[in-house]
Design a protein around this motif. Structure first.
Motif, mmCIF file in Angstrom:
data_model
loop_
_atom_site.group_PDB
_atom_site.id
_atom_site.type_symbol
_atom_site.label_atom_id
_atom_site.label_comp_id
_atom_site.label_asym_id
_atom_site.label_seq_id
_atom_site.Cartn_x
_atom_site.Cartn_y
_atom_site.Cartn_z
ATOM 1 N N UNK A 188 0.794 -1.231 0.000
ATOM 2 C CA UNK A 188 0.000 0.000 0.000
ATOM 3 C C UNK A 188 0.828 1.283 0.000
ATOM 4 N N UNK A 189 1.964 1.242 -0.681
ATOM 5 C CA UNK A 189 2.703 2.469 -0.975
ATOM 6 C C UNK A 189 2.424 2.810 -2.434
ATOM 7 N N UNK A 190 1.788 3.926 -2.732
ATOM 8 C CA UNK A 190 1.503 4.267 -4.124
ATOM 9 C C UNK A 190 2.772 4.352 -4.957
ATOM 10 N N UNK A 191 2.655 3.986 -6.216
ATOM 11 C CA UNK A 191 3.790 3.985 -7.129
ATOM 12 C C UNK A 191 4.503 5.341 -7.147
ATOM 13 N N UNK A 192 3.739 6.420 -7.193
ATOM 14 C CA UNK A 192 4.376 7.735 -7.286
ATOM 15 C C UNK A 192 5.207 8.044 -6.043
ATOM 16 N N UNK A 193 4.805 7.503 -4.893
ATOM 17 C CA UNK A 193 5.563 7.723 -3.666
ATOM 18 C C UNK A 193 6.852 6.910 -3.650
ATOM 19 N N UNK A 194 6.857 5.765 -4.309
ATOM 20 C CA UNK A 194 8.101 5.009 -4.453
ATOM 21 C C UNK A 194 9.047 5.761 -5.388
ATOM 22 N N UNK A 195 8.517 6.239 -6.488
ATOM 23 C CA UNK A 195 9.362 6.835 -7.517
ATOM 24 C C UNK A 195 9.921 8.197 -7.124
ATOM 25 N N UNK A 196 9.149 8.979 -6.344
ATOM 26 C CA UNK A 196 9.656 10.316 -6.006
ATOM 27 C C UNK A 196 10.529 10.315 -4.747
ATOM 28 N N UNK A 197 10.690 9.150 -4.128
ATOM 29 C CA UNK A 197 11.639 8.956 -3.017
ATOM 30 C C UNK A 197 11.308 9.799 -1.789
ATOM 31 N N UNK A 198 10.049 10.143 -1.619
ATOM 32 C CA UNK A 198 9.682 10.999 -0.487
ATOM 33 C C UNK A 198 9.912 10.325 0.865
ATOM 34 N N UNK A 199 9.957 9.005 0.883
ATOM 35 C CA UNK A 199 10.105 8.279 2.147
ATOM 36 C C UNK A 199 11.552 7.889 2.446
ATOM 37 N N UNK A 200 12.482 8.217 1.545
ATOM 38 C CA UNK A 200 13.872 7.803 1.722
ATOM 39 C C UNK A 200 14.534 8.662 2.791
ATOM 40 N N UNK A 201 15.087 8.029 3.799
ATOM 41 C CA UNK A 201 15.752 8.730 4.897
ATOM 42 C C UNK A 201 17.119 9.255 4.447
#
Length: 232
Positions: free
Chosen positions: A104-117
């Protein structure tokens, strides 16, 4: 003073590094395989690990550019294809994006790296830069964490299926592909390192490179542990 380790002893010492330092021993990873991560913690692992996954073909391309023979390049290039894909095969990066969607992580959130620490980005970038700057046999040696991956990947499939049933099954295709890719890559990488590291100094550099790679993977989990602590 010995001139060099025998191939058997060299391999033994490389494998010992994994026994002691591979990231499957990190508390965050142990909790994951015990089924104790929250959905938030597992999603954080998927999203941050993706930054590492997407950089694998980048580091492999850097190594490829330095391999001296076409025979070695022909074998090595398969690693890039496995991750980047080609016509008729979406590849491992796309498979990891689908793992993100399966948790349940949307594709766009994976691609834009918003969750990368930031610490994850720093560690992965350091690994890519290491492969850019080091002699190619030492860069190849850093990839030998693949020696320890097949057993871990096999158990991870079972763990996700049994302990995290909320993960949609189509998200596990990345791991299924790695069951045959990782042993092939490990055998090829080990052959190159044994062949090219002809002196004790070179063997020691190879072992240090593998230790560094273990530190990189460990650092990713350190960052996740700090950002997503246990709430028990």
């Amino acid at each position: 003073m010995i001139e060099r380790l025998s191939s058997e002893e060299f391999i033994k010492r490389l494998r010992k590094i994994g026994e002691l330092r591979y990231h499957d021993k990190h508390p965050y990873h142990v909790r994951m395989h015990e089924g104790k991560l929250s959905p938030e913690q597992l999603r954080a692992w998927v999203a941050n690990r993706f930054y590492y996954q997407k950089n694998i073909p980048v580091k492999d391309a850097l190594i490829l550019s330095k391999l001296p023979t076409r025979e070695d390049r022909r074998d090595w290039i398969q690693r890039i294809i496995d991750h980047d894909g080609r016509e008729g095969n979406d590849g491992g990066i796309e498979a990891w994006i689908r793992l993100g969607e399966a948790v349940d992580i949307p594709r766009e959130e994976m691609l834009d790296e918003r969750h990368v620490l930031p610490a994850v980005r720093f560690a992965v970038d350091a690994y890519v830069n290491f492969c850019r700057l080091q002699p190619w046999p030492i860069a190849v040696a850093s990839s030998l964490t693949e020696l320890f991956a097949p057993t871990l990947v096999s158990s991870r499939i079972a763990v996700f299926e049994q302990l995290y049933p909320w993960i949609r099954p189509e998200g596990l295709e990345y791991f299924r592909a790695r069951l045959h890719q990782a042993p092939r890559d490990a055998d090829h990488g080990l052959t190159l390192v044994i062949r090219e590291c002809a002196t004790l100094k070179e063997q020691e550099q190879a072992m240090a490179a593998l230790s560094f790679k273990c530190d990189v993977l460990w650092s990713l989990l350190d960052a996740l542990s700090l950002a997503f602590p246990n709430k028990e």
